[in-house]
Write an enzyme that holds these catalytic residues in place. Sequence first.
Site, mmCIF file in Angstrom:
data_model
loop_
_atom_site.group_PDB
_atom_site.id
_atom_site.type_symbol
_atom_site.label_atom_id
_atom_site.label_comp_id
_atom_site.label_asym_id
_atom_site.label_seq_id
_atom_site.Cartn_x
_atom_site.Cartn_y
_atom_site.Cartn_z
ATOM 1 N N GLU A 37 0.808 -1.328 0.126
ATOM 2 C CA GLU A 37 -0.118 0.038 0.003
ATOM 3 C C GLU A 37 0.950 1.252 0.064
ATOM 4 O O GLU A 37 0.436 2.171 -0.564
ATOM 5 C CB GLU A 37 -0.962 0.132 1.234
ATOM 6 C CG GLU A 37 -2.166 -1.026 0.823
ATOM 7 C CD GLU A 37 -2.992 -1.015 2.220
ATOM 8 O OE1 GLU A 37 -3.757 -0.037 2.574
ATOM 9 O OE2 GLU A 37 -3.186 -1.970 3.000
ATOM 10 N N HIS A 67 8.177 -25.643 5.080
ATOM 11 C CA HIS A 67 7.714 -26.983 4.498
ATOM 12 C C HIS A 67 7.151 -26.926 3.330
ATOM 13 O O HIS A 67 6.549 -27.461 2.669
ATOM 14 C CB HIS A 67 6.461 -27.467 5.538
ATOM 15 C CG HIS A 67 7.064 -27.722 7.060
ATOM 16 N ND1 HIS A 67 7.651 -29.098 7.169
ATOM 17 C CD2 HIS A 67 7.338 -26.924 8.019
ATOM 18 C CE1 HIS A 67 7.877 -29.047 8.528
ATOM 19 N NE2 HIS A 67 7.587 -27.795 9.156
ATOM 20 N N LYS A 79 -13.339 0.294 -4.201
ATOM 21 C CA LYS A 79 -14.616 0.760 -3.547
ATOM 22 C C LYS A 79 -15.485 1.596 -3.973
ATOM 23 O O LYS A 79 -16.776 1.473 -3.780
ATOM 24 C CB LYS A 79 -14.031 1.463 -2.140
ATOM 25 C CG LYS A 79 -13.067 0.509 -1.164
ATOM 26 C CD LYS A 79 -12.763 1.367 0.232
ATOM 27 C CE LYS A 79 -11.872 0.357 0.853
ATOM 28 N NZ LYS A 79 -11.248 1.035 2.075
#
Length: 352
Positions: free
Chosen positions: A238, A254, A346
């Site tokens: 951001e 892993h 948005k």
Amino acid sequence: MSDPARVDDPAAIAAADPHGARDVLAGFPAQCRAGSLIDAARLPAVKRPRVIVIAGMGGSAAAADLVAACAAERVEVPVVVHRGYGLPSVAWDDTLVVAVSYSGDTVEVLSAVDAARTRRLPVLVVSAGGTLGELAVKRRLAWARVPGGLMPRMALGYLFFPIARALRALDIDVVAADDVAEALGVLEGMAQALGVERPTADNEAKRLAVAIADRWPAVYGGPVTGPVAYRWKTDMEENAKTFALAGALPEMNHNTIEAWRAPLARNLHLVLLRDAGETPEIRRRFEILSDLVSDVAGGVSVCQSRGRSVLARLLSLAYLGQWTSYYLALLHGVDPWSVPRLDEIKRRLSGG
Ligand code: F6R
């Protein structure tokens, strides 16, 4: 390649940061102090909840992660961080819902409040206002009202501390009062050392940003600091508008470890978030990871948490990440404040 001198040039900094994000970051310790004194109005007299669900997105969810990380060390009530619409099925009887949205207009969080109403669950709102603030007034919900005017991700102190304070009032002590005092002291000490006036040679965040430069940061923490590694990633995305990776040991041993191969790994800068509270097993895993990856990575940096308590250690690393992503934004020549693409999503979703 970006010019490293830019992070030490006051005129270049002022031009690249027109909204004054640097002042907000410099004021972060004061923000945390003020946040630690914000009380929630109309706090429900609920009996000890079976589970706490904190609904939030993005920068607001980072505060929820911090609450969950502190709670995991101290309290037996599970804290579930919910990023999404509605509420998870665990949020049923005896659940406290914390709805945290700095703007108060995040649709996912508003839908969580609606779901809580349907399920008749008590809600604590943490917000500067917006629709959520209006709902809190209309439905007489508990509301920790925090000062507005910031970017949500830069309001971590205003979001985390009022949640911790409200939970303490409900007898769920996710952080000890002493730990709050210690964390505030640690952050105050860091503000000077990481600010724009401090030159690169003597400034860990500037040095880190210059070291990362045009590579993508890959940030790994340990079992406790993992959520902060994720916060670094989102701050890089951001603020500096760059891709970033995040993970935690032991899990990345892993899977992700297999991806750390030449030549691709040359584009990445490994950032290890080390912590004084590491167990010997985790310490050994960090050593082996560095050993395996150092030769193929574009670069490696190691950051050490500061302080004694989990809170100080997590917040000190988060603060270092905020400043590092800020300087990386300056090096990339992007405004660390604005998030136009996020705003566009948005806007489109709301039909604007
Ligand atoms: C913008 C930012 C975002 C927001 C997110 C949710 O600065 O940090 O990640 O936090 O879009 O908005 P709020 O926090 O207002 O609910």
